[in-house]
Motif scaffolding. Structure first.
Motif, PDB file in Angstrom:
ATOM      1  N   GLN A  32     -39.967  61.748  -9.676  1.00 11.16           N
ATOM      2  CA  GLN A  32     -40.982  62.526  -8.964  1.00 11.16           C
ATOM      3  C   GLN A  32     -42.176  62.820  -9.862  1.00 11.16           C
ATOM      4  OE1 GLN A  32     -38.305  65.709  -7.908  1.00 11.16           O
ATOM      5  NE2 GLN A  32     -38.093  64.966  -5.786  1.00 11.16           N
ATOM      6  N   ARG A  33     -41.903  63.130 -11.123  1.00 13.70           N
ATOM      7  CA  ARG A  33     -42.985  63.379 -12.094  1.00 13.70           C
ATOM      8  C   ARG A  33     -43.910  62.180 -12.208  1.00 13.70           C
ATOM      9  NH1 ARG A  33     -41.321  62.514 -18.056  1.00 13.70           N
ATOM     10  NH2 ARG A  33     -41.730  60.408 -17.257  1.00 13.70           N
ATOM     11  N   ASP A  34     -43.307  61.002 -12.238  1.00 19.73           N
ATOM     12  CA  ASP A  34     -44.092  59.786 -12.429  1.00 19.73           C
ATOM     13  C   ASP A  34     -44.943  59.436 -11.214  1.00 19.73           C
ATOM     14  OD1 ASP A  34     -43.071  59.574 -14.962  1.00 19.73           O
ATOM     15  OD2 ASP A  34     -41.536  58.090 -14.447  1.00 19.73           O
ATOM     16  N   GLN A  35     -44.726  60.122 -10.116  1.00 14.46           N
ATOM     17  CA  GLN A  35     -45.546  59.896  -8.931  1.00 14.46           C
ATOM     18  C   GLN A  35     -46.794  60.777  -8.903  1.00 14.46           C
ATOM     19  OE1 GLN A  35     -44.925  57.412  -6.637  1.00 14.46           O
ATOM     20  NE2 GLN A  35     -43.375  56.880  -8.192  1.00 14.46           N
ATOM     21  N   ILE A  36     -46.913  61.683  -9.882  1.00 15.87           N
ATOM     22  CA  ILE A  36     -48.108  62.532  -9.954  1.00 15.87           C
ATOM     23  C   ILE A  36     -49.303  61.661 -10.308  1.00 15.87           C
ATOM     24  CG2 ILE A  36     -49.218  64.471 -11.130  1.00 15.87           C
ATOM     25  CD1 ILE A  36     -46.440  65.618 -11.657  1.00 15.87           C
ATOM     26  N   ALA A  37     -50.309  61.674  -9.484  1.00 12.37           N
ATOM     27  CA  ALA A  37     -51.485  60.834  -9.707  1.00 12.37           C
ATOM     28  C   ALA A  37     -52.442  61.496 -10.689  1.00 12.37           C
ATOM     29  CB  ALA A  37     -52.201  60.581  -8.377  1.00 12.37           C
ATOM     30  N   SER A  38     -52.800  60.764 -11.739  1.00 16.14           N
ATOM     31  CA  SER A  38     -53.776  61.218 -12.741  1.00 16.14           C
ATOM     32  C   SER A  38     -53.491  62.639 -13.230  1.00 16.14           C
ATOM     33  CB  SER A  38     -55.197  61.151 -12.174  1.00 16.14           C
ATOM     34  OG  SER A  38     -55.509  59.839 -11.744  1.00 16.14           O
ATOM     35  N   PRO A  39     -52.323  62.872 -13.855  1.00 16.33           N
ATOM     36  CA  PRO A  39     -52.016  64.223 -14.351  1.00 16.33           C
ATOM     37  C   PRO A  39     -53.030  64.679 -15.399  1.00 16.33           C
ATOM     38  CG  PRO A  39     -50.515  62.602 -15.280  1.00 16.33           C
ATOM     39  CD  PRO A  39     -51.275  61.897 -14.215  1.00 16.33           C
ATOM     40  N   ALA A  40     -53.377  65.938 -15.346  1.00 12.62           N
ATOM     41  CA  ALA A  40     -54.338  66.494 -16.293  1.00 12.62           C
ATOM     42  C   ALA A  40     -53.633  66.862 -17.592  1.00 12.62           C
ATOM     43  CB  ALA A  40     -55.003  67.738 -15.700  1.00 12.62           C
ATOM     44  N   ALA A  41     -54.319  66.730 -18.709  1.00 12.25           N
ATOM     45  CA  ALA A  41     -53.750  67.133 -20.002  1.00 12.25           C
ATOM     46  C   ALA A  41     -53.417  68.621 -19.949  1.00 12.25           C
ATOM     47  CB  ALA A  41     -54.745  66.856 -21.124  1.00 12.25           C
ATOM     48  N   GLY A  42     -52.192  68.942 -20.321  1.00 17.74           N
ATOM     49  CA  GLY A  42     -51.750  70.326 -20.283  1.00 17.74           C
ATOM     50  C   GLY A  42     -50.873  70.641 -19.087  1.00 17.74           C
ATOM     51  N   LEU A  43     -50.799  69.703 -18.129  1.00 20.09           N
ATOM     52  CA  LEU A  43     -49.956  69.912 -16.960  1.00 20.09           C
ATOM     53  C   LEU A  43     -48.501  70.043 -17.396  1.00 20.09           C
ATOM     54  CD1 LEU A  43     -50.200  69.998 -13.822  1.00 20.09           C
ATOM     55  CD2 LEU A  43     -49.482  67.596 -13.847  1.00 20.09           C
ATOM     56  N   THR A 103     -44.754  68.544 -20.947  1.00 21.49           N
ATOM     57  CA  THR A 103     -46.196  68.734 -20.819  1.00 21.49           C
ATOM     58  C   THR A 103     -46.900  67.398 -20.988  1.00 21.49           C
ATOM     59  OG1 THR A 103     -46.051  70.991 -21.681  1.00 21.49           O
ATOM     60  CG2 THR A 103     -48.220  69.945 -21.737  1.00 21.49           C
ATOM     61  N   PHE A 104     -47.894  67.124 -20.151  1.00 13.93           N
ATOM     62  CA  PHE A 104     -48.666  65.894 -20.282  1.00 13.93           C
ATOM     63  C   PHE A 104     -49.755  66.113 -21.321  1.00 13.93           C
ATOM     64  CE2 PHE A 104     -51.806  62.673 -18.909  1.00 13.93           C
ATOM     65  CZ  PHE A 104     -50.974  61.551 -18.904  1.00 13.93           C
ATOM     66  N   ASP A 105     -49.758  65.285 -22.375  1.00 17.38           N
ATOM     67  CA  ASP A 105     -50.695  65.495 -23.481  1.00 17.38           C
ATOM     68  C   ASP A 105     -51.991  64.698 -23.335  1.00 17.38           C
ATOM     69  OD1 ASP A 105     -49.979  62.888 -24.052  1.00 17.38           O
ATOM     70  OD2 ASP A 105     -49.146  63.317 -26.032  1.00 17.38           O
ATOM     71  N   GLY A 106     -52.184  64.136 -22.166  1.00 17.79           N
ATOM     72  CA  GLY A 106     -53.371  63.321 -21.936  1.00 17.79           C
ATOM     73  C   GLY A 106     -53.062  61.843 -21.949  1.00 17.79           C
ATOM     74  N   THR A 107     -51.924  61.503 -22.555  1.00 16.44           N
ATOM     75  CA  THR A 107     -51.500  60.098 -22.627  1.00 16.44           C
ATOM     76  C   THR A 107     -50.089  59.901 -22.078  1.00 16.44           C
ATOM     77  OG1 THR A 107     -52.878  59.746 -24.585  1.00 16.44           O
ATOM     78  CG2 THR A 107     -51.147  58.126 -24.149  1.00 16.44           C
ATOM     79  N   THR A 108     -49.186  60.807 -22.466  1.00 15.82           N
ATOM     80  CA  THR A 108     -47.785  60.677 -22.052  1.00 15.82           C
ATOM     81  C   THR A 108     -47.168  62.056 -21.861  1.00 15.82           C
ATOM     82  OG1 THR A 108     -45.680  59.622 -22.631  1.00 15.82           O
ATOM     83  CG2 THR A 108     -46.895  60.675 -24.418  1.00 15.82           C
ATOM     84  N   TRP A 109     -46.007  62.084 -21.226  1.00  8.63           N
ATOM     85  CA  TRP A 109     -45.276  63.328 -21.050  1.00  8.63           C
ATOM     86  C   TRP A 109     -44.479  63.628 -22.318  1.00  8.63           C
ATOM     87  CZ3 TRP A 109     -45.997  66.622 -17.086  1.00  8.63           C
ATOM     88  CH2 TRP A 109     -46.636  66.138 -15.939  1.00  8.63           C
TER      89      TRP A 109
END
Length: 222
Positions: free
Chosen positions: A30-41, A53-59
């Motif tokens: 489900q996480r991988d279906q998030i479109a264009s996650p923002a850094a800090g999500l 937490t998404f660091d802008g490149t990876t979880w």
């Protein structure tokens, strides 16, 4: 929320002494279906049971879990609530190394338990190199191993203690790459001529002569 005097620098201030903040809970899929996650999500991943937490490149996980690709290998044991643990290399360093370099004296490496292999490895190498500085043996094979992942070189590997090897055996299917039939050396000494090993087919632990060839798998701690 919950306060009449929110912090001036905070866009949202949650104050409570009996309740916590609950981030969205979802599986890795489900996480991988998030479109264009923002850094800090930030989410709580129910697949690995930890915050990410998404660091802008990876979880990035805030805690570690067994089976995670991390630190140059695969995590096979965690403690301190997932903040510390042990990592196994992804393949054997030798299919037939002797524990001893030819010496028959006791090395004093009877240490066992978590991270005991670090000191054991150092204590084995010092006297054994005096016997033959050009030979290779189980402890040195681990100490010489290094791997570079994402530009970072990990070189602090060691021969696991008997207890650490048993923990590795318990997660052998998660780590992978082990021989279906084979004995693996630990760094725990039994006597002047014998050291502890583990059979990775049956799980049995015993000791054998240090000059007997056996398989070697390096680990490191974090």
């Amino acid at each position: 929320i919950g306060t009449a005097s929110p912090a001036a620098s905070a866009l949202l201030d949650l104050t409570s002494t009996s309740r916590g903040f609950l981030p969205p809970r979802m599986t890795t899929a489900q996480r991988d279906q998030i479109a264009s996650p923002a850094a800090g999500l930030t989410i709580f991943n129910t697949t690995v049971n930890g915050n990410e937490t998404f660091d802008g490149t990876t979880w990035v996980g805030n805690t570690h879990y067994v089976g995670e690709n991390y630190g140059g290998g695969i995590v096979f044991y965690i403690y301190d609530h997932g903040r510390r643990g042990l990592i196994a290399s992804t393949a054997d360093q030798s299919t037939g190394a002797k524990w001893s370099n030819g010496g028959v004296d006791e090395t004093g490496t009877t240490g066992d338990g978590i991270t005991a292999g670090i000191m054991n490895t150092a204590l084995i190498i010092a006297p054994e190199l005096l016997v033959n500085p050009n030979s290779f043996f189980a402890a040195k094979t681990c100490a010489d191993y290094e791997v570079t992942v994402d530009g970072i070189t990990y070189g602090d590997w060691y021969l696991p203690s008997s207890s650490e090897l048993d923990l590795l055996y318990a997660q052998r299917s998660v780590v992978g790459g082990f021989a279906l039939v084979g004995n693996y050396w630990s760094s725990t000494e039994n006597s002047a001529g014998f050291a502890w090993y583990q059979n990775f087919q049956t799980g049995s632990r015993s000791f054998q002569q240090k000059i007997t060839p056996a398989r070697v798998r390096a680990i490191r701690a974090f």
